[in-house]
Design a protein around this motif. Structure first.
Motif, mmCIF file in Angstrom:
data_model
loop_
_atom_site.group_PDB
_atom_site.id
_atom_site.type_symbol
_atom_site.label_atom_id
_atom_site.label_comp_id
_atom_site.label_asym_id
_atom_site.label_seq_id
_atom_site.Cartn_x
_atom_site.Cartn_y
_atom_site.Cartn_z
ATOM 1 N N SER A 297 0.808 -1.228 0.000
ATOM 2 C CA SER A 297 0.000 0.000 0.000
ATOM 3 C C SER A 297 0.836 1.271 0.000
ATOM 4 O O SER A 297 0.341 2.333 -0.400
ATOM 5 C CB SER A 297 -0.938 -0.004 1.217
ATOM 6 O OG SER A 297 -0.218 0.210 2.421
ATOM 7 N N LEU A 298 2.098 1.181 0.446
ATOM 8 C CA LEU A 298 2.906 2.391 0.634
ATOM 9 C C LEU A 298 4.062 2.545 -0.353
ATOM 10 O O LEU A 298 4.465 3.681 -0.648
ATOM 11 C CB LEU A 298 3.480 2.415 2.062
ATOM 12 C CG LEU A 298 2.500 2.626 3.206
ATOM 13 C CD1 LEU A 298 3.227 2.544 4.540
ATOM 14 C CD2 LEU A 298 1.790 3.968 3.073
ATOM 15 N N PHE A 299 4.617 1.447 -0.843
ATOM 16 C CA PHE A 299 5.876 1.520 -1.570
ATOM 17 C C PHE A 299 5.736 1.037 -3.009
ATOM 18 O O PHE A 299 4.867 0.214 -3.314
ATOM 19 C CB PHE A 299 6.948 0.675 -0.853
ATOM 20 C CG PHE A 299 7.294 1.182 0.512
ATOM 21 C CD1 PHE A 299 8.246 2.174 0.681
ATOM 22 C CD2 PHE A 299 6.644 0.690 1.642
ATOM 23 C CE1 PHE A 299 8.565 2.668 1.947
ATOM 24 C CE2 PHE A 299 6.952 1.168 2.908
ATOM 25 C CZ PHE A 299 7.906 2.164 3.058
ATOM 26 N N PRO A 300 6.592 1.555 -3.889
ATOM 27 C CA PRO A 300 6.573 1.074 -5.272
ATOM 28 C C PRO A 300 6.997 -0.390 -5.338
ATOM 29 O O PRO A 300 7.722 -0.868 -4.460
ATOM 30 C CB PRO A 300 7.580 1.991 -5.986
ATOM 31 C CG PRO A 300 8.450 2.534 -4.896
ATOM 32 C CD PRO A 300 7.599 2.609 -3.668
ATOM 33 N N PRO A 301 6.566 -1.100 -6.385
ATOM 34 C CA PRO A 301 6.799 -2.555 -6.441
ATOM 35 C C PRO A 301 8.258 -2.962 -6.546
ATOM 36 O O PRO A 301 8.600 -4.100 -6.229
ATOM 37 C CB PRO A 301 6.016 -2.999 -7.687
ATOM 38 C CG PRO A 301 5.803 -1.751 -8.490
ATOM 39 C CD PRO A 301 5.738 -0.627 -7.510
ATOM 40 N N GLN A 302 9.140 -2.043 -6.940
ATOM 41 C CA GLN A 302 10.550 -2.430 -7.140
ATOM 42 C C GLN A 302 11.378 -2.436 -5.861
ATOM 43 O O GLN A 302 12.524 -2.896 -5.857
ATOM 44 C CB GLN A 302 11.224 -1.520 -8.179
ATOM 45 C CG GLN A 302 11.435 -0.080 -7.746
ATOM 46 C CD GLN A 302 10.268 0.818 -8.134
ATOM 47 O OE1 GLN A 302 9.158 0.331 -8.378
ATOM 48 N NE2 GLN A 302 10.515 2.122 -8.221
ATOM 49 N N VAL A 303 10.838 -1.920 -4.740
ATOM 50 C CA VAL A 303 11.646 -1.887 -3.517
ATOM 51 C C VAL A 303 11.983 -3.312 -3.096
ATOM 52 O O VAL A 303 11.136 -4.198 -3.088
ATOM 53 C CB VAL A 303 10.923 -1.130 -2.386
ATOM 54 C CG1 VAL A 303 9.645 -1.821 -1.967
ATOM 55 C CG2 VAL A 303 11.846 -0.941 -1.188
ATOM 56 N N ALA A 304 13.263 -3.546 -2.767
ATOM 57 C CA ALA A 304 13.727 -4.887 -2.383
ATOM 58 C C ALA A 304 13.301 -5.207 -0.953
ATOM 59 O O ALA A 304 13.397 -4.355 -0.060
ATOM 60 C CB ALA A 304 15.240 -4.975 -2.520
ATOM 61 N N ILE A 305 12.866 -6.447 -0.721
ATOM 62 C CA ILE A 305 12.351 -6.878 0.577
ATOM 63 C C ILE A 305 13.036 -8.167 1.005
ATOM 64 O O ILE A 305 13.166 -9.098 0.210
ATOM 65 C CB ILE A 305 10.828 -7.164 0.529
ATOM 66 C CG1 ILE A 305 10.061 -6.042 -0.161
ATOM 67 C CG2 ILE A 305 10.292 -7.450 1.923
ATOM 68 C CD1 ILE A 305 9.972 -4.773 0.612
ATOM 69 N N SER A 306 13.453 -8.235 2.260
ATOM 70 C CA SER A 306 13.861 -9.522 2.830
ATOM 71 C C SER A 306 13.718 -9.473 4.341
ATOM 72 O O SER A 306 13.676 -8.406 4.951
ATOM 73 C CB SER A 306 15.296 -9.908 2.435
ATOM 74 O OG SER A 306 16.256 -9.071 3.047
ATOM 75 N N SER A 307 13.611 -10.664 4.927
ATOM 76 C CA SER A 307 13.647 -10.837 6.380
ATOM 77 C C SER A 307 14.767 -11.815 6.676
ATOM 78 O O SER A 307 14.943 -12.794 5.944
ATOM 79 C CB SER A 307 12.320 -11.389 6.900
ATOM 80 O OG SER A 307 12.450 -11.884 8.223
ATOM 81 N N THR A 308 15.532 -11.577 7.733
ATOM 82 C CA THR A 308 16.652 -12.462 8.062
ATOM 83 C C THR A 308 16.299 -13.463 9.161
ATOM 84 O O THR A 308 17.152 -14.207 9.630
ATOM 85 C CB THR A 308 17.888 -11.638 8.486
ATOM 86 O OG1 THR A 308 17.541 -10.771 9.569
ATOM 87 C CG2 THR A 308 18.394 -10.804 7.322
ATOM 88 N N LYS A 309 15.024 -13.518 9.569
ATOM 89 C CA LYS A 309 14.636 -14.439 10.647
ATOM 90 C C LYS A 309 14.684 -15.901 10.222
ATOM 91 O O LYS A 309 14.736 -16.790 11.068
ATOM 92 C CB LYS A 309 13.259 -14.064 11.177
ATOM 93 C CG LYS A 309 13.247 -12.741 11.947
ATOM 94 C CD LYS A 309 11.878 -12.432 12.494
ATOM 95 C CE LYS A 309 11.904 -11.152 13.330
ATOM 96 N NZ LYS A 309 12.194 -9.949 12.548
ATOM 97 N N GLY A 310 14.651 -16.175 8.918
ATOM 98 C CA GLY A 310 14.819 -17.543 8.459
ATOM 99 C C GLY A 310 16.230 -18.056 8.656
ATOM 100 O O GLY A 310 16.478 -19.261 8.600
ATOM 101 N N ALA A 311 17.164 -17.134 8.917
ATOM 102 C CA ALA A 311 18.563 -17.493 9.153
ATOM 103 C C ALA A 311 18.930 -17.465 10.632
ATOM 104 O O ALA A 311 19.651 -18.329 11.122
ATOM 105 C CB ALA A 311 19.484 -16.544 8.372
ATOM 106 N N THR A 312 18.431 -16.479 11.362
ATOM 107 C CA THR A 312 18.807 -16.293 12.772
ATOM 108 C C THR A 312 17.775 -16.833 13.740
ATOM 109 O O THR A 312 18.060 -16.994 14.926
ATOM 110 C CB THR A 312 18.998 -14.801 13.086
ATOM 111 O OG1 THR A 312 17.740 -14.118 12.928
ATOM 112 C CG2 THR A 312 20.040 -14.163 12.187
ATOM 113 N N GLY A 313 16.546 -17.101 13.256
ATOM 114 C CA GLY A 313 15.429 -17.283 14.158
ATOM 115 C C GLY A 313 14.923 -15.917 14.608
ATOM 116 O O GLY A 313 15.520 -14.876 14.301
ATOM 117 N N HIS A 314 13.806 -15.930 15.302
ATOM 118 C CA HIS A 314 13.219 -14.680 15.801
ATOM 119 C C HIS A 314 13.806 -14.413 17.183
ATOM 120 O O HIS A 314 13.453 -15.086 18.159
ATOM 121 C CB HIS A 314 11.706 -14.806 15.872
ATOM 122 C CG HIS A 314 10.992 -13.518 16.150
ATOM 123 N ND1 HIS A 314 11.638 -12.368 16.555
ATOM 124 C CD2 HIS A 314 9.672 -13.189 16.068
ATOM 125 C CE1 HIS A 314 10.761 -11.399 16.717
ATOM 126 N NE2 HIS A 314 9.561 -11.872 16.424
#
Length: 384
Positions: A297-314
């Protein structure tokens, strides 16, 4: 406005014992998550452990602070340094251990360790840091669930921007692998059974991890005076609350959106100026869905997204601090970190599937904590 820069980072996680190892393993799409059965009364669960057994908060605390000071080329005592160190669980593991011994079959009062019980109160990890570095000024110990890390950094930034201090050490440390924490998240149905898969169609829930990240923050003027290396600049932040529910996010994400807009306004940024978003990305069904809608809803579609919790855990309260550290290295090295664990995206966003070189100047880091505590921070490269 006083500019605030980062001149030192200390980090430990399930991915590595220091910042460099964790970053290298993250870029290689490795994960520190493994199946463990640490407590005989509980089943085997995936966890992000630093070693084979749960870590002690005081040990992690001392280690990351030392690493941050060494990285910033500072020596103690630092009497004029503010301290803002948070943790959402604090010394809960110590209290659970004490309770087991107190209510065991044959408790021996002499072996309970009550002499030092005051050292396990929630604020004591921050006070321990003040003693460690010889700081005699402001000490803050925020507890804001998963938003704790970014809250801590933001409070430290305010202390510098208002002229109260020119330097602060800030961040969050978490040692949450305890029976109560595991059982609590299991009872909620939030824990994964095999691993963490943020934003994936087949995601199962969160995986608990331990670790911490601590930063040396300084006014740009002080950093320049001492010719310190600079990782990047804290451009601004946004802090809001849902006032909705104890553990469910507000379905429309209104307060989270307000935090993002507040952060962008304070940072003098437009949504199209953001190159990378380190998402909260807990890998739970509801949180990932709402966060994805907010980003769309806020950002253009090209902004890169990732989460690192799949590597470190939460890492709960420390997760935002780890995210800030990885985001700063991303800006420094011009490399987007991958969303480890994501195989089949459910949402139409520009997820980073593997580490990739990209020119970038600004990034955002999100933390959306239980109780509707929303924290967003904007980071700029040292050349921005």
């Amino acid at each position: 406005m006083v500019r605030v820069v980062v001149t030192g980072i200390g980090l430990v996680s399930a991915l590595g014992n220091d910042l460099a190892d964790s970053w290298e393993n993250l870029l290689s799409w490795k994960t520190g998550i493994k199946l463990h059965q640490l407590f005989p009364e509980l089943p085997k669960v995936p966890l992000g452990l630093i070693s084979d057994q749960p870590s002690k908060l005081n040990v992690l605390n001392h280690s990351v602070v030392n690493d941050a000071l060494e990285d910033a080329e500072l020596t103690t005592p630092l009497s004029e340094c503010a301290v803002v160190i948070g943790s959402s669980r604090g010394y809960q593991g110590c209290w659970e251990d004490l309770a087991r011994r107190m209510y065991g079959n044959d408790p021996n009062p002499e072996l309970l360790g009550l002499d030092n019980w005051l050292d396990t109160l929630p604020q004591m990890n921050a006070i321990a840091v003040a003693r460690q570095i010889g700081a005699s000024g402001t000490v803050l110990a925020p507890m804001a669930a998963c938003a704790t890390g970014i809250w801590a950094i933001s409070q430290a930034v305010m202390l510098i921007q208002t002229g109260q201090y020119q330097r602060a050490i800030a961040g969050a440390v978490e040692a949450p692998i305890t029976p109560l924490t595991i059982c609590g998240f299991q009872q909620m149905g939030a824990l994964a059974k095999t691993g963490a898969y943020p934003f994936d169609l087949h995601r199962e829930g969160l995986v608990l991890g331990e670790g911490g990240a601590v930063f040396v923050l300084e006014s740009a003027e002080l950093a320049k005076q001492r010719q310190a290396k600079i990782y990047g600049e804290i451009l601004g932040f946004g802090l809001t609350a849902d006032a909705f529910h104890g553990n469910k996010p507000e379905p429309a994400g209104k307060s989270a959106i307000a935090a993002i807009k507040q952060c962008l306004q304070r940072s003098h940024l437009q949504p199209q100026d953001v190159d990378y978003i380190h998402a909260h990305g807990t890998a739970t069904i509801l949180n990932d869905k709402i966060e994805s809608k907010i980003i769309q809803s806020l950002f253009p579609p090209q902004v890169a997204i990732s989460s690192t919790k799949g590597a470190t855990g939460h890492t709960l309260g420390a997760s935002g601090a780890l995210g800030v550290a990885f985001s700063l290295l991303s800006l420094q090295h011009k490399i987007l970190p991958p969303c480890v664990g994501l195989q089949q995206p459910e949402f139409n966003l520009n997820f980073v599937s593997k580490a990739i070189k990209q020119q970038m100047q600004t990034s955002l880091c999100f933390s959306f904590g239980f109780g509707g505590q929303n924290a967003v921070i904007a980071l700029g490269s040292r050349n921005s």
